[in-house]
Design an enzyme around this catalytic site. Structure first.
Site, short mmCIF file in Angstrom:
data_model
loop_
_atom_site.label_atom_id
_atom_site.label_comp_id
_atom_site.label_asym_id
_atom_site.label_seq_id
_atom_site.Cartn_x
_atom_site.Cartn_y
_atom_site.Cartn_z
N PHE A 162 8.64 -9.14 9.48
CA PHE A 162 7.95 -7.98 9.49
C PHE A 162 8.30 -6.84 10.48
CE2 PHE A 162 3.23 -7.54 7.83
CZ PHE A 162 3.57 -7.92 6.51
N GLN A 276 -3.20 4.52 12.68
CA GLN A 276 -1.80 4.52 11.96
C GLN A 276 -1.61 4.89 10.32
OE1 GLN A 276 -0.35 0.05 10.77
NE2 GLN A 276 0.43 0.40 12.57
N HIS A 278 0.51 4.25 7.36
CA HIS A 278 1.31 3.00 6.88
C HIS A 278 2.55 3.86 6.19
CE1 HIS A 278 3.07 -0.26 4.73
NE2 HIS A 278 2.40 -1.18 5.68
N LEU A 295 -2.16 0.77 -0.73
CA LEU A 295 -1.09 0.00 0.21
C LEU A 295 0.01 -0.75 -0.95
CD1 LEU A 295 -0.28 -0.55 3.07
CD2 LEU A 295 -1.14 -2.61 3.08
N GLU A 298 3.79 -4.21 3.45
CA GLU A 298 4.97 -4.32 4.39
C GLU A 298 6.00 -5.23 3.67
OE1 GLU A 298 6.20 -4.36 8.96
OE2 GLU A 298 4.54 -2.99 8.04
N ARG A 329 6.26 0.81 12.46
CA ARG A 329 5.39 1.74 11.17
C ARG A 329 5.29 3.25 11.42
NH1 ARG A 329 0.37 -2.23 9.38
NH2 ARG A 329 1.47 -3.80 8.41
N HIS A 393 -3.95 4.11 7.31
CA HIS A 393 -4.15 2.52 7.09
C HIS A 393 -4.81 1.83 7.98
CE1 HIS A 393 -2.92 -1.40 5.76
NE2 HIS A 393 -2.29 -1.72 6.76
N ARG A 428 -0.05 -0.54 15.94
CA ARG A 428 -0.07 -1.96 15.56
C ARG A 428 0.98 -2.31 14.95
NH1 ARG A 428 -1.55 -4.91 11.19
NH2 ARG A 428 -2.22 -3.15 9.76
#
Length: 625
Positions: A162, A276, A278, A295, A298, A329, A393, A428
């Site tokens: 990730f 955040q 995304h 979304l 990821e 991100r 997000h 995050r």
């Protein structure tokens, strides 16, 4: 056109369907025995007493309730939707834990270091370390409870890359990890006979100015008022990313309920300026308005997906040649934004995410939900790219708490999950949201259980407490009868556009001040609100959401204006550099003059984590090539 204005999908005045039946009749009976009816001045309502009230039925609330039940405390969990239908299910890609299934050098200290680096060192180090240390055991616990993690050939829990993680640390169930986790937690809660109520909305915490003694709200299916009497209330009601007009939440979730409720009774909010965005939300006419901003997990990039602009350039080579698409991100989202601003975006204002170079069967096995979703929209992701653009997000900011206890500083009030701030700092780390819910949720549940005494089992309801709840019920009925000219959905849509324009990926002083001025004008328009369909309508629900959202939006704008630097997800074009003097948290509190903002210095990590930071671990994207 914004998603909120798409009322053809579901009328704002439509009443709700009946909630699903409670599976365990014994649980239902225990709720009924704790319920009495009352009325005053033709206002009828129910009174429910419980040792602990958990507001929010997602992963964080469920894990708190499990700890309580395992400790012998009988909580009541309430949620705005049918049980099991929570925002947790939308967290698709995975959950972090330093299991070292594939990379034997990984450990909790490196997980903590990655989290602090991604958070630009505004995180609460104690919260980070608690989460990182707890997570291997929490993953093994979930597996024991039946969560069907993907496995390696030798039977270990599989892990994937990730963004911004030094090692493969993200455990997963295909691309439906959140859904699988919530199902597992609910099954465990049902086995423990944890009581719950569906389709309940809390509109006010009940407080005497010193402590919280319950909550008031209403049954969204019947419209009946509800007074919940409890000496211990846990807020687990999510964040506020749905305030933006492009977001990855449902329109009726993550509206700032938890933060506004806590602020009103004296709790402080922390880090609200950090939202955040995304990098990969759906965009494009072929997907339809309903899917705008949804979304694209990821996990697509974690499994090797590549980003291209409209000129067929793999543009992350310019912005992050070492980490590429798996950089942080905020870095990837800003890179996409710059490509679009430079005229290298698609006609729909996006870029392309392409995983067609991977084996078709591999993609279908690792990303089944993405394959299924896009196939339903006429797109085969194994053969053609996906059109994406940044979307709001997750909110790193929230209620200020002590992470070992969940305490908010207001007696009787606790908070957990995305409702709080501290673990994630300025940005995050992907895969840490689900991790926080179970790691910290367990600890908070255990602490609250220790705080519950014999007198908390069936607390009395005083006349003053009833009077406060009855005033709230009267205010709700007045709101439901509002007959002006402006629909709540119109104001929420305008708020979303305001925030996207003035407090989006890129911000500056003039834009933030303009946003505050527009917010004040929008607040004035609430005096002409029109609610259709009464207390059981979507229109009324959105009107209640609006009051929460306006409060949190103002706090966010003021915090963003106060922080005169760029750090993580907060990027000020007029202050583009990170300033060491701004390594502080901003605390928002309510006083007679409105909102006050104070600074607090950030603590330092422990020696083992400091050593991991000094080692400089970093993901090498090219392992995927």
């Amino acid at each position: 056109m914004t998603k909120m204005s798409a009322d053809d999908r579901r009328s704002s005045s439509e009443t709700r369907r009946k909630p699903a039946a409670i599976a365990d009749g014994g649980v239902e009976n225990r709720i009924e025995r704790a319920t009495d009816s009352a009325s005053v001045d033709d206002l009828e309502y129910d009174v429910v007493t419980t040792p602990v009230l958990v507001v929010g039925a997602g992963a964080a609330g469920a894990r708190v309730a499990i700890s309580l039940a395992e400790s012998g405390v009988d909580p009541l969990v309430i949620g705005k939707r049918d049980h099991g239908d929570a925002h947790t299910t939308w967290a698709a890609g995975g959950i972090n834990a330093a299991l070292a299934s594939l990379d034997e050098d990984d450990d909790w200290t490196i997980h903590a270091a990655d989290t602090l680096n991604e958070g630009h060192h505004l995180n609460d180090p104690d919260a980070v370390e608690l989460t990182a240390r707890e997570m291997p055991d929490r993953i093994r616990e979930l597996a024991e409870w039946g969560m069907p993690f993907d496995r390696t050939d030798d039977g270990a829990i599989n892990q994937r890359y990730f963004g911004a993680q030094s090692y493969r640390r993200t455990c997963f169930v295909g691309d439906r990890t959140g859904e699988a986790m919530l199902e597992t937690l609910i099954d465990r809660a049902r086995a423990l006979e944890v009581p719950y109520r569906e389709n309940v909305m809390i509109t006010r915490l009940l407080s005497d100015g010193r402590r919280v003694f319950g909550a008031a709200g209403f049954d969204m299916e019947s419209g009946r008022g509800l007074l919940f009497r409890s000496n211990h209330v846990v807020l687990a009601a999510g964040g506020f990313s749905a305030l933006y007009d492009r977001h990855s939440s449902r329109d009726d979730e993550n509206n700032g309920d938890a933060q506004a409720l806590a602020l009103e009774v004296g709790a402080r909010l922390l880090d609200l300026e950090f939202v955040q965005f995304h990098p990969t939300g759906m965009v494009g006419e072929r997907y339809g308005e309903e899917w705008d901003g949804r979304l694209v997990t990821e996990a697509v990039r974690g499994e090797g997906g590549r980003l291209y602009n409209a000129d067929d350039e793999r543009f992350m080579e310019r912005y992050s040649p070492d980490q590429m698409e798996l950089d942080a991100r905020d870095v990837v989202a800003r890179a996409i934004g710059r490509e679009i601003e430079a005229g290298r975006g698609t006609d729909n204002g996006g870029v392309y995410l392409d995983i067609t170079h991977r084996d078709d069967d591999y993609v279908r096995a690792r990303l089944p939900r993405m394959v299924e979703r896009f196939a339903s929209l006429g797109v085969d992701i194994t053969a053609e790219p996906i059109e994406v653009a940044p979307t709001a997000h997750y909110t790193m900011g929230g209620v200020d708490v002590d992470f070992r206890t969940g305490e908010t500083g207001v007696d009787g009030l606790y908070a957990v999950g995305e409702a709080v701030a501290g673990v994630h700092g300025a940005n995050r780390l992907g895969g840490n949201s689900l991790a926080e819910t179970v790691a910290i949720g367990k600890l908070v549940g255990e602490h609250v259980a220790d705080a519950v005494g014999e007198s908390d089992a069936d607390p009395p309801v005083t006349d003053a407490q009833r009077a406060l709840a009855e005033r709230e019920f009267g205010a709700l009925e007045s709101l439901a009868a509002a007959d002006g000219d402006v629909a709540p959905t119109t104001l929420l849509a305008d708020l979303g556009e305001l925030l996207w324009t003035h407090a989006g990926i890129l911000r500056d002083e003039s834009g933030l001040r303009a946003g505050l001025a527009e917010l004040e004008a929008l607040r004035d328009r609430t005096g002409d609100l029109r609610v259709e369909g009464g207390l059981t309508s979507r229109s009324f629900e959105y009107a209640v959401d609006l009051s929460f959202s306006l409060t949190v939006a103002e706090a966010m704008l003021r915090a963003a204006l106060k922080r005169t630097e760029s750090r993580g997800a907060h990027h000020r074009t007029d202050y583009p550099e990170t300033d060491a003097d701004w390594r502080v948290n901003l605390l928002v509190s309510a006083d007679e003059g409105g909102l006050a903002i104070d600074r607090r210095r950030v603590a330092e990590p422990s020696d083992p984590v400091r050593e991991a930071l000094e080692e400089g671990y970093e993901l090498d994207y090219h392992h995927l090539e």
